[in-house]
Design a protein around this motif. Structure first.
Motif, PDB file in Angstrom:
ATOM      1  N   VAL A  43      44.916 -72.113 -27.276  1.00 42.50           N
ATOM      2  CA  VAL A  43      44.399 -73.483 -27.274  1.00 42.50           C
ATOM      3  C   VAL A  43      42.944 -73.542 -26.809  1.00 42.50           C
ATOM      4  CG1 VAL A  43      44.860 -75.871 -26.615  1.00 42.50           C
ATOM      5  CG2 VAL A  43      46.747 -74.261 -26.760  1.00 42.50           C
ATOM      6  N   CYS A  44      42.730 -73.629 -25.500  1.00 42.40           N
ATOM      7  CA  CYS A  44      41.351 -73.867 -25.041  1.00 42.40           C
ATOM      8  C   CYS A  44      41.056 -73.268 -23.673  1.00 42.40           C
ATOM      9  CB  CYS A  44      41.027 -75.357 -25.048  1.00 42.40           C
ATOM     10  SG  CYS A  44      42.211 -76.379 -24.135  1.00 42.40           S
ATOM     11  N   GLY A  45      41.446 -72.018 -23.479  1.00 39.28           N
ATOM     12  CA  GLY A  45      41.043 -71.286 -22.292  1.00 39.28           C
ATOM     13  C   GLY A  45      41.508 -71.888 -20.980  1.00 39.28           C
TER      14      GLY A  45
ATOM     15  N   LYS B 274      33.364 -68.158 -41.619  1.00 37.01           N
ATOM     16  CA  LYS B 274      32.854 -67.740 -40.305  1.00 37.01           C
ATOM     17  C   LYS B 274      33.157 -68.803 -39.247  1.00 37.01           C
ATOM     18  CE  LYS B 274      28.671 -66.544 -41.835  1.00 37.01           C
ATOM     19  NZ  LYS B 274      27.307 -65.979 -41.905  1.00 37.01           N
ATOM     20  N   SER B 275      33.098 -70.064 -39.651  1.00 37.36           N
ATOM     21  CA  SER B 275      33.432 -71.162 -38.733  1.00 37.36           C
ATOM     22  C   SER B 275      34.906 -71.115 -38.348  1.00 37.36           C
ATOM     23  CB  SER B 275      33.112 -72.508 -39.394  1.00 37.36           C
ATOM     24  OG  SER B 275      31.754 -72.593 -39.746  1.00 37.36           O
ATOM     25  N   ALA B 276      35.767 -70.821 -39.340  1.00 38.72           N
ATOM     26  CA  ALA B 276      37.208 -70.729 -39.079  1.00 38.72           C
ATOM     27  C   ALA B 276      37.508 -69.576 -38.131  1.00 38.72           C
ATOM     28  CB  ALA B 276      37.968 -70.544 -40.390  1.00 38.72           C
ATOM     29  N   LEU B 277      36.843 -68.445 -38.335  1.00 43.08           N
ATOM     30  CA  LEU B 277      37.057 -67.275 -37.487  1.00 43.08           C
ATOM     31  C   LEU B 277      36.689 -67.580 -36.036  1.00 43.08           C
ATOM     32  CD1 LEU B 277      37.696 -64.212 -37.237  1.00 43.08           C
ATOM     33  CD2 LEU B 277      35.274 -63.790 -37.703  1.00 43.08           C
ATOM     34  N   ILE B 278      35.536 -68.200 -35.842  1.00 44.68           N
ATOM     35  CA  ILE B 278      35.055 -68.487 -34.484  1.00 44.68           C
ATOM     36  C   ILE B 278      35.825 -69.651 -33.860  1.00 44.68           C
ATOM     37  CG2 ILE B 278      33.066 -69.351 -33.165  1.00 44.68           C
ATOM     38  CD1 ILE B 278      31.286 -67.738 -35.125  1.00 44.68           C
ATOM     39  N   GLY B 279      35.931 -70.763 -34.597  1.00 48.33           N
ATOM     40  CA  GLY B 279      36.604 -71.943 -34.062  1.00 48.33           C
ATOM     41  C   GLY B 279      38.100 -71.783 -33.912  1.00 48.33           C
ATOM     42  N   GLY B 280      38.693 -70.892 -34.701  1.00 46.12           N
ATOM     43  CA  GLY B 280      40.138 -70.687 -34.642  1.00 46.12           C
ATOM     44  C   GLY B 280      40.561 -69.593 -33.692  1.00 46.12           C
ATOM     45  N   THR B 281      39.593 -68.884 -33.110  1.00 41.10           N
ATOM     46  CA  THR B 281      39.928 -67.729 -32.279  1.00 41.10           C
ATOM     47  C   THR B 281      39.460 -67.855 -30.840  1.00 41.10           C
ATOM     48  OG1 THR B 281      39.756 -66.297 -34.225  1.00 41.10           O
ATOM     49  CG2 THR B 281      39.709 -65.221 -32.078  1.00 41.10           C
ATOM     50  N   LEU B 282      38.205 -68.253 -30.636  1.00 39.28           N
ATOM     51  CA  LEU B 282      37.632 -68.227 -29.296  1.00 39.28           C
ATOM     52  C   LEU B 282      38.328 -69.175 -28.330  1.00 39.28           C
ATOM     53  CD1 LEU B 282      33.824 -67.721 -29.964  1.00 39.28           C
ATOM     54  CD2 LEU B 282      35.333 -66.249 -28.645  1.00 39.28           C
ATOM     55  N   GLN B 283      38.325 -68.780 -27.060  1.00 39.66           N
ATOM     56  CA  GLN B 283      39.136 -69.452 -26.056  1.00 39.66           C
ATOM     57  C   GLN B 283      38.580 -70.800 -25.586  1.00 39.66           C
ATOM     58  OE1 GLN B 283      38.580 -66.324 -26.415  1.00 39.66           O
ATOM     59  NE2 GLN B 283      40.565 -65.322 -26.347  1.00 39.66           N
ATOM     60  N   SER B 284      37.332 -70.847 -25.150  1.00 37.80           N
ATOM     61  CA  SER B 284      36.793 -72.088 -24.588  1.00 37.80           C
ATOM     62  C   SER B 284      35.807 -72.747 -25.539  1.00 37.80           C
ATOM     63  CB  SER B 284      36.100 -71.816 -23.248  1.00 37.80           C
ATOM     64  OG  SER B 284      34.840 -71.206 -23.455  1.00 37.80           O
ATOM     65  N   VAL B 285      35.561 -74.040 -25.304  1.00 39.37           N
ATOM     66  CA  VAL B 285      34.600 -74.793 -26.101  1.00 39.37           C
ATOM     67  C   VAL B 285      33.215 -74.163 -25.983  1.00 39.37           C
ATOM     68  CG1 VAL B 285      33.409 -77.007 -26.310  1.00 39.37           C
ATOM     69  CG2 VAL B 285      35.878 -76.963 -25.940  1.00 39.37           C
ATOM     70  N   GLY B 286      32.842 -73.783 -24.766  1.00 42.15           N
ATOM     71  CA  GLY B 286      31.529 -73.170 -24.535  1.00 42.15           C
ATOM     72  C   GLY B 286      31.341 -71.894 -25.322  1.00 42.15           C
ATOM     73  N   GLN B 287      32.388 -71.084 -25.375  1.00 44.43           N
ATOM     74  CA  GLN B 287      32.305 -69.822 -26.104  1.00 44.43           C
ATOM     75  C   GLN B 287      32.178 -70.076 -27.603  1.00 44.43           C
ATOM     76  OE1 GLN B 287      35.925 -68.260 -24.582  1.00 44.43           O
ATOM     77  NE2 GLN B 287      35.014 -67.594 -22.651  1.00 44.43           N
ATOM     78  N   VAL B 288      32.867 -71.095 -28.108  1.00 38.92           N
ATOM     79  CA  VAL B 288      32.762 -71.451 -29.531  1.00 38.92           C
ATOM     80  C   VAL B 288      31.329 -71.862 -29.855  1.00 38.92           C
ATOM     81  CG1 VAL B 288      33.454 -73.118 -31.300  1.00 38.92           C
ATOM     82  CG2 VAL B 288      35.178 -72.108 -29.811  1.00 38.92           C
ATOM     83  N   VAL B 289      30.770 -72.733 -29.021  1.00 42.50           N
ATOM     84  CA  VAL B 289      29.400 -73.216 -29.240  1.00 42.50           C
ATOM     85  C   VAL B 289      28.400 -72.062 -29.183  1.00 42.50           C
ATOM     86  CG1 VAL B 289      27.549 -74.662 -28.306  1.00 42.50           C
ATOM     87  CG2 VAL B 289      29.888 -75.536 -28.396  1.00 42.50           C
ATOM     88  N   ALA B 290      28.524 -71.228 -28.162  1.00 42.02           N
ATOM     89  CA  ALA B 290      27.582 -70.113 -27.995  1.00 42.02           C
ATOM     90  C   ALA B 290      27.675 -69.127 -29.151  1.00 42.02           C
ATOM     91  CB  ALA B 290      27.845 -69.398 -26.676  1.00 42.02           C
ATOM     92  N   SER B 291      28.898 -68.779 -29.534  1.00 38.60           N
ATOM     93  CA  SER B 291      29.096 -67.811 -30.601  1.00 38.60           C
ATOM     94  C   SER B 291      28.607 -68.350 -31.942  1.00 38.60           C
ATOM     95  CB  SER B 291      30.582 -67.441 -30.694  1.00 38.60           C
ATOM     96  OG  SER B 291      30.788 -66.369 -31.571  1.00 38.60           O
ATOM     97  N   ALA B 292      28.965 -69.597 -32.238  1.00 35.72           N
ATOM     98  CA  ALA B 292      28.546 -70.213 -33.507  1.00 35.72           C
ATOM     99  C   ALA B 292      27.032 -70.389 -33.562  1.00 35.72           C
ATOM    100  CB  ALA B 292      29.243 -71.556 -33.690  1.00 35.72           C
ATOM    101  N   SER B 293      26.419 -70.631 -32.401  1.00 32.17           N
ATOM    102  CA  SER B 293      24.963 -70.810 -32.343  1.00 32.17           C
ATOM    103  C   SER B 293      24.209 -69.546 -32.733  1.00 32.17           C
ATOM    104  CB  SER B 293      24.535 -71.245 -30.939  1.00 32.17           C
ATOM    105  OG  SER B 293      25.060 -72.511 -30.615  1.00 32.17           O
TER     106      SER B 293
ATOM    107  N   ILE C   9      38.417 -78.416 -32.136  1.00 29.59           N
ATOM    108  CA  ILE C   9      38.972 -79.725 -31.767  1.00 29.59           C
ATOM    109  C   ILE C   9      40.423 -79.843 -32.221  1.00 29.59           C
ATOM    110  CG2 ILE C   9      38.850 -82.201 -32.274  1.00 29.59           C
ATOM    111  CD1 ILE C   9      36.733 -81.457 -30.325  1.00 29.59           C
ATOM    112  N   MET C  10      40.728 -79.299 -33.417  1.00 22.43           N
ATOM    113  CA  MET C  10      42.109 -79.312 -33.913  1.00 22.43           C
ATOM    114  C   MET C  10      43.040 -78.614 -32.922  1.00 22.43           C
ATOM    115  SD  MET C  10      42.111 -78.447 -37.951  1.00 22.43           S
ATOM    116  CE  MET C  10      41.420 -79.521 -39.191  1.00 22.43           C
ATOM    117  N   ARG C  11      42.574 -77.474 -32.400  1.00 20.58           N
ATOM    118  CA  ARG C  11      43.394 -76.719 -31.443  1.00 20.58           C
ATOM    119  C   ARG C  11      43.598 -77.510 -30.154  1.00 20.58           C
ATOM    120  NH1 ARG C  11      40.068 -71.404 -30.862  1.00 20.58           N
ATOM    121  NH2 ARG C  11      41.711 -70.772 -29.407  1.00 20.58           N
ATOM    122  N   ILE C  12      42.523 -78.122 -29.662  1.00 19.84           N
ATOM    123  CA  ILE C  12      42.606 -78.869 -28.402  1.00 19.84           C
ATOM    124  C   ILE C  12      43.544 -80.067 -28.549  1.00 19.84           C
ATOM    125  CG2 ILE C  12      41.299 -80.157 -26.667  1.00 19.84           C
ATOM    126  CD1 ILE C  12      38.851 -78.468 -27.424  1.00 19.84           C
ATOM    127  N   MET C  13      43.537 -80.680 -29.731  1.00 19.97           N
ATOM    128  CA  MET C  13      44.406 -81.839 -29.961  1.00 19.97           C
ATOM    129  C   MET C  13      45.881 -81.469 -29.887  1.00 19.97           C
ATOM    130  SD  MET C  13      42.336 -83.836 -32.984  1.00 19.97           S
ATOM    131  CE  MET C  13      43.602 -85.077 -33.204  1.00 19.97           C
TER     132      MET C  13
END
Length: 330
Positions: free
Chosen positions: A123-125, A176-195, A210-214
């Protein structure tokens, strides 16, 4: 006043990162912020006086950043993910939870630690771990150990996934968005990695996240029920459905509200630009704080078995994501 030293330090690191990014545009300010934060936080700036401020920066600023990001997103953006994207998230989360729990039990970790590890990664770390812990009656020590392990794993994957995504998917933004957003643990890590890739990946990866957090509410409820069945003596008054911690995070609600408003009335361009500006600065400052708070000594204290468990779960998550993206033709 105790929060000022940490807040100011995180902001200064963010400013330095913005400046350095002028000469290193490929790396990007977000990546530089978290890496510089890790370096300084484990050397020159390893000081307890910074802890309260960096904790506020890591949590609240990133949450505000996510809310403001909603002002730049519309239903048309969400439609890019589609039904396949939603199915991908459901399968990725479900299989991650099952595999992580089974692996944890095979490695002789307790029910609580296996469930916390499963929920934190799916879900979200740390936020998910903090929400799940009361519903399964986990001890503070168990919660702390798993949070440390999940943060370590997330940091490693945060740096690796942009490289893995670029090698496998090339210039395909959605995969690439699916890989990062569907795998990484925290919101911060998603943002940093995608950036590390570009702004469009940040936007789409956050939608997957956001789908995971919901689905956090569902995960907390199911984990609580599962633990009660395995340990009938647990008090039913501790049911996750009555726990405040199982509520949908406020920043997800804020993100969705902004997104709805922007889709229905299309917010003025100036408003979106201002929201994007502040969202960016909140994000960079929060990522600097995450780096400053990442204490490597804590990771090494947990021992080899914890590290093997964490790295194995990370490998499983990435492998599942790659297979599902291929099977669903995302």
């Amino acid at each position: 006043m105790l929060i000022l030293p940490g807040l100011i330090t995180a902001f200064v690191v963010a400013v330095i990162s913005k400046v350095v990014a002028i000469w290193l545009p490929t790396l990007g300010a977000a990546t530089i912020a978290i890496l510089l934060g890790i370096l300084l936080g484990n050397t020159f700036l390893k000081n307890p006086v910074l802890e309260k401020g960096t904790k506020i920066a890591e949590g609240k600023l990133l949450e505000f950043s996510v809310v403001l990001l909603g002002a730049t997103v519309t239903f048309q953006t969400i439609a890019q993910i589609g039904l396949k994207g939603g199915l991908f998230i459901l399968l990725q989360m479900s299989l991650t939870i099952i595999a992580t729990y089974i692996l944890g039990k095979k490695m002789l970790f307790s029910d609580n630690m296996s469930l916390l590890m499963a929920g934190g990664n799916a879900v979200c770390g740390s936020s998910a771990i903090a929400s799940i812990a009361p519903s399964i009656h986990a001890k503070e020590e168990e919660k702390g150990q798993i949070i440390t392990l999940v943060n370590l794993l997330g940091t490693i994957l945060m740096l690796l996934l942009p490289l893995i995504g670029s090698v496998i998917y090339g210039s395909d933004i959605l995969t690439k968005s699916a890989l990062i957003g569907g795998t990484l643990q925290s919101v911060g890590q998603v943002v940093a990695s995608a950036s590390m890739i570009n702004g469009q990946v940040v936007e789409l990866a956050m939608l997957f996240k956001i789908m995971r957090i919901m689905l956090l509410v569902v995960v907390v409820y199911l984990f609580g029920r599962f633990k009660q069945q395995r340990t009938p003596s647990l008090e039913t008054v501790g049911s996750p459905s009555k726990k405040k911690s199982s509520a949908l995070p406020w920043y997800v609600v804020g993100f969705l509200l902004f997104c709805i408003v922007n889709s229905l009335i299309h917010l003025p361009k100036e408003f979106s630009e201002i929201a994007h500006f502040f969202s960016g600065w909140f994000e960079i400052t929060a990522l600097a704080a995450i780096g400053l708070r990442l204490d490597f000594q804590k990771f090494f204290k947990e021992g080899k078995r914890f590290l093997i468990y964490g790295l194995s779960v990370g490998f499983i998550q990435v492998l599942l994501a790659i297979v599902l993206i291929s099977l669903l033709s995302i």
